[in-house]
Design an enzyme around this catalytic site. Structure first.
Site, PDB file in Angstrom:
ATOM      1  N   SER A   3       0.888  -1.346   0.074  1.00 51.06           N
ATOM      2  CA  SER A   3      -0.086  -0.119  -0.101  1.00 51.06           C
ATOM      3  C   SER A   3       0.992   1.231  -0.089  1.00 51.06           C
ATOM      4  O   SER A   3       2.097   1.049   0.274  1.00 51.06           O
ATOM      5  CB  SER A   3      -0.975  -0.005   1.007  1.00 51.06           C
ATOM      6  OG  SER A   3      -0.194  -0.107   2.504  1.00 51.06           O
TER       7      SER A   3
ATOM      8  N   CYS B   7      -9.751  25.344  14.056  1.00 45.83           N
ATOM      9  CA  CYS B   7     -10.884  24.490  14.904  1.00 45.83           C
ATOM     10  C   CYS B   7     -10.473  24.386  16.404  1.00 45.83           C
ATOM     11  O   CYS B   7     -10.665  25.485  17.082  1.00 45.83           O
ATOM     12  CB  CYS B   7     -10.922  23.372  14.190  1.00 45.83           C
ATOM     13  SG  CYS B   7     -12.513  22.730  14.709  1.00 45.83           S
TER      14      CYS B   7
ATOM     15  N   HIS C 171     -12.376  24.700   8.915  1.00 43.13           N
ATOM     16  CA  HIS C 171     -11.237  24.195   8.255  1.00 43.13           C
ATOM     17  C   HIS C 171     -10.864  24.869   6.848  1.00 43.13           C
ATOM     18  O   HIS C 171     -11.118  24.206   6.090  1.00 43.13           O
ATOM     19  CB  HIS C 171     -11.104  22.658   8.145  1.00 43.13           C
ATOM     20  CG  HIS C 171     -11.086  22.050   9.650  1.00 43.13           C
ATOM     21  ND1 HIS C 171     -10.058  21.476  10.307  1.00 43.13           N
ATOM     22  CD2 HIS C 171     -12.295  21.808  10.417  1.00 43.13           C
ATOM     23  CE1 HIS C 171     -10.630  21.073  11.285  1.00 43.13           C
ATOM     24  NE2 HIS C 171     -11.679  21.081  11.606  1.00 43.13           N
TER      25      HIS C 171
ATOM     26  N   GLU D 255      -8.140  24.759   5.149  1.00 39.22           N
ATOM     27  CA  GLU D 255      -7.439  23.912   4.453  1.00 39.22           C
ATOM     28  C   GLU D 255      -8.128  23.024   3.202  1.00 39.22           C
ATOM     29  O   GLU D 255      -7.509  22.697   2.442  1.00 39.22           O
ATOM     30  CB  GLU D 255      -6.458  23.100   5.459  1.00 39.22           C
ATOM     31  CG  GLU D 255      -7.199  22.045   6.229  1.00 39.22           C
ATOM     32  CD  GLU D 255      -7.563  22.614   7.494  1.00 39.22           C
ATOM     33  OE1 GLU D 255      -7.652  24.035   7.495  1.00 39.22           O
ATOM     34  OE2 GLU D 255      -7.886  21.774   8.397  1.00 39.22           O
TER      35      GLU D 255
END
Ligand code: GLN
Length: 557
Positions: A13, A382, A508, A510
Site C-alpha cells: 500500500s 478549529c 477548516h 485547508e
C-alpha cells in the site's frame, strides 16, 4: 455514455495510487474532458470519521459534510473540483444497505449473496456517481493491494462492469512498486509480475501498468513488465519520485499516458492544454524565500494526519513565493515545563491545527501564549481556534481555570462549550457539525481584508463552540470576533487587531485550498511569517478575494 477507469494497487500500500488516479484525471481534464473520482475503501467502517488519524491519516471533509478518505482531498486539489461524499464507498456502506434491504423484504425468497447482491450494490453506487456528476469519465480507485481478501467483491464488481459497459468504456490501470535493490544495483520487477498475476486471477487483466519506481526504468525492466504483464510496451509507465506531487501528471503525459488512455477509451485526441498547470507547478517549485513554522499538534509523527494543512501551506507558499518548512512539534513537550520560548523562538510562525481530547491541549495553549505575547504570527484551526480563546480568557481576561468542557467538564469558566444541538448526542459516527456553512465576515476586519467577501462558505468538523455567555468579557478585553454564522448565533473567526498576525477559524479552510487558488487565511499567515522574518513592523495583507462557488449541495446534510 460514461467511461470508467479502475485503478488497482500491487505489492504494497502507499504506492501512490491516489496521485496516479488524480494524474489520469488531470490528463483527461486538460484535454477538455470532465471527470470525477471515486475512492473505494474495503474496510467495514461506514466512513473515515471514526478512524484514528495517526494510523489512517486525516479525515477529509467534503462540501456536503462527508467524513471521507484523505484521497478525496488529493482529487479535489489536483482536479479543482468539489467531490461529494457518495464518492467514498466503503464495505460498511455496501453491506449496511444490502442487509437493510434484506430486512425490508426486498429479496424475499432469495438467498442473499456476495455475487450478485453485494456486487450489484457496488455497481449501483459507482453508477450513481456517474449519473449525479454527468462527467465523461469516472475514475475509480480501489484502496489496498490486490490479493487482499476484503477487496475481492469490489474487483468482482469491476470485472462485471467491464462486461456490462463494453470494451471501450472501461480500462484498468495497475500501480505497483518496482523496488531498487541496492546490493545488486538493479530494479526488480518480480513482485509487480506477481501482482499482475493476482489481478488476472480475479478477471482484471490490466490495460496500463504503472511501475512505481524511484526513477524512469531502463529498457530491460520495462520490456519484462510488458512481456509478463501482457501489455504493449507503450502501455508501461513509470510513476517516479518527484519534487512536487503536482508535477506527476505532466511527467506521465510526457511518457505518453494521455494518448494511451484516449486510444483505449476511444476518446478523440484533443489538444492538451498544460500551460496553466505548468505555471502553478513552477511557482510551487521555485520559491524565492523561505519560512519555518512550528506546527504544534498531536499525531505529529504521521504527516498524513494533517495532509490538507501541509498542502494548504504549500499552495499559500507558492502564491507568496515562499517555501514553507514545517517543524512538527508534539505539543505535549511544552506541558509542565517552561521550554516553549527556546523551542519556538527560531520559528517564523506558530500553527495550531484541529484536534480532539485533552492530551497535548495544555502544550498547545502554551504555544499560543508564546505567539500572542511575543508577536509571532499565529494561525489557529478549529481546536486551535478554541484553545486560542481559552488562552486569551486565562491570560488577558484573567479568568483562572478557563477551559473547554471537552477538556475539563467542571471548569469554572467554560469559555468553550458543546454546541446546543450536540447535547444528548451519544452516537459518534457522522454526528458532528459537518460540511460547508455560510459565514458572515465583519467589514474592515483582517478576515474581511483576507477573504474579500462578506459571505464565505467554509467546511466544519466540530462539536464545541465559543460559549455565548463569555462573548462580552472576551471582546471587552480586545478579542475581535470577525466572523460568525449568518444569524450571528455562533462565532467562526477570531483575531487580535494589535498583534502582528493573530488569526483563528472555527472552520477548516485547508479543505478548500487548491494549487493556484490558496485559501486566504493560510496565504495571509505565510505572508505574515515572511514579512515578520524580513523585519517589517506591520504585515501588508492584500485582499485576495477568492471567488467561492455557491455551496453546491445541501449544507451539512
Ligand atoms: N475537538 C473540538 C470540537 O469537537 C475541535 C474539533 C476539530 O479541531 N476538528 O469542537
Amino acid at each position: 455514455m460514461t467511461k470508467y477507469v479502475f485503478t488497482t494497487g500491487g505489492v504494497l500500500s502507499s504506492v501512490g495510487k491516489g496521485a496516479v488516479t488524480s494524474s489520469v484525471g488531470k490528463i483527461l481534464q486538460v484535454r477538455g474532458f470532465t471527470v470525477t473520482v471515486i475512492k473505494i475503501d474495503p474496510y467495514l467502517n461506514y466512513d473515515s470519521g471514526t478512524m484514528n488519524p495517526y494510523m489512517h491519516g486525516e479525515v477529509f471533509v467534503t462540501e456536503n459534510g462527508g467524513e471521507t478518505d484523505l484521497d478525496l482531498g488529493s482529487y479535489e486539489r489536483f482536479l479543482n473540483i468539489d467531490i461529494e461524499k457518495i464518492n467514498n464507498i466503503t464495505t460498511g456502506q455496501v453491506y449496511w444497505q444490502v442487509i437493510d434491504r434484506e430486512r425490508r423484504g426486498d429479496f424475499l425468497g432469495a438467498c442473499v449473496q456476495i455475487i450478485p447482491h453485494i456486487s450489484d450494490e457496488i455497481k449501483r453506487r459507482i453508477r450513481l456517481v456517474a449519473e449525479r456528476s454527468k462527467v465523461d469519465v469516472v475514475l475509480v480507485e480501489c484502496g489496498g493491494t490486490v490479493g487482499d481478501i476484503e477487496a475481492l467483491p469490489f474487483y468482482e464488481a469491476f470485472r462485471q462492469m467491464k462486461a456490462d459497459e463494453g470494451e471501450s468504456n472501461t480500462m484498468v490501470v495497475h500501480v505497483a512498486l518496482v523496488p531498487w535493490l541496492e546490493a545488486t544495483g538493479e530494479y526488480k520487477t518480480k513482485p509487480l509480475q506477481h501482482s499482475v498475476q493476482e489481478l488476472r486471477r480475479v478477471g482484471l487483466p490490466p490495460d496500463v501498468i504503472m511501475a512505481r519506481s524511484r526513477d524512469v526504468l531502463p529498457d530491460g525492466p520495462l520490456r519484462k513488465i510488458s512481456l509478463f504483464g501482457s501489455v504493449p510496451l507503450r502501455n508501461v509507465f513509470c510513476s517516479v519520485d518527484v519534487e512536487s506531487i503536482y508535477e506527476l501528471p505532466i511527467i506521465l503525459d510526457k511518457q505518453g499516458l494521455g494518448e494511451v488512455v484516449c486510444d483505449r477509451l476511444r476518446l478523440p485526441h484533443t489538444l492538451a492544454r498544460w500551460d496553466n498547470w505548468e505555471q502553478i507547478v513552477d511557482t510551487l517549485k521555485n520559491p524565492k524565500h523561505e519560512v519555518k513554522i512550528a506546527m504544534c499538534g498531536k499525531y505529529a509523527e504521521l504527516s498524513d494526519s494533517y495532509i490538507s494543512i501541509n498542502e494548504a501551506l504549500k499552495h499559500a507558499g507558492g502564491a507568496a513565493g515562499t517555501r514553507v518548512l514545517i517543524d512538527w512539534i508534539e505539543a505535549e513537550v511544552f506541558e509542565g515545563k517552561d521550554n516553549c520560548k527556546e523551542q519556538l523562538a527560531e520559528h517564523d510562525g506558530v500553527l495550531v491545527p484541529g484536534g480532539f481530547g485533552s492530551r497535548g491541549a495544555e502544550g498547545k495553549i502554551a504555544a499560543i501564549r508564546f505567539a500572542r505575547e511575543c508577536g509571532v504570527p499565529f494561525l489557529g484551526i478549529c481546536y486551535g481556534f478554541q484553545l486560542a480563546t481559552v488562552e486569551f480568557a486565562r491570560g488577558v481576561v484573567g479568568l483562572e481555570g478557563a477551559n473547554s468542557t471537552e477538556i475539563d467538564e467542571k471548569s469554572p469558566h467554560p469559555v468553550i462549550d458543546l454546541l446546543p444541538e450536540q447535547r444528548g448526542v451519544t452516537r459518534k459516527g457522522g454526528t458532528m457539525r459537518l460540511g460547508a456553512y455560510p459565514i458572515s465576515v465583519k467589514r474592515d476586519s483582517l478576515a474581511w481584508r483576507l477573504y474579500g467577501h462578506e459571505v464565505i462558505y467554509e467546511r466544519h468538523r466540530h462539536r464545541y463552540e465559543v460559549n455565548p455567555e463569555y462573548w462580552e468579557k472576551l471582546t471587552g478585553a480586545g478579542l475581535v470576533f470577525s466572523g460568525s454564522t449568518m444569524d450571528g448565533s455562533r462565532i467562526e473567526i477570531l483575531e487580535l487587531p494589535d498583534h502582528f498576525f493573530f488569526f483563528a477559524t472555527q472552520f477548516h479552510p485547508e479543505f478548500k485550498s487548491r494549487p493556484g487558488r490558496p485559501d486566504p487565511a493560510y496565504y495571509g499567515f505565510v505572508k505574515a511569517c515572511l514579512e515578520k522574518k524580513l523585519g517589517k513592523s506591520k504585515p501588508e495583507i492584500p485582499v485576495l478575494g477568492v471567488d467561492y462557488p455557491a455551496a453546491f449541495t445541501t449544507l451539512g446534510s
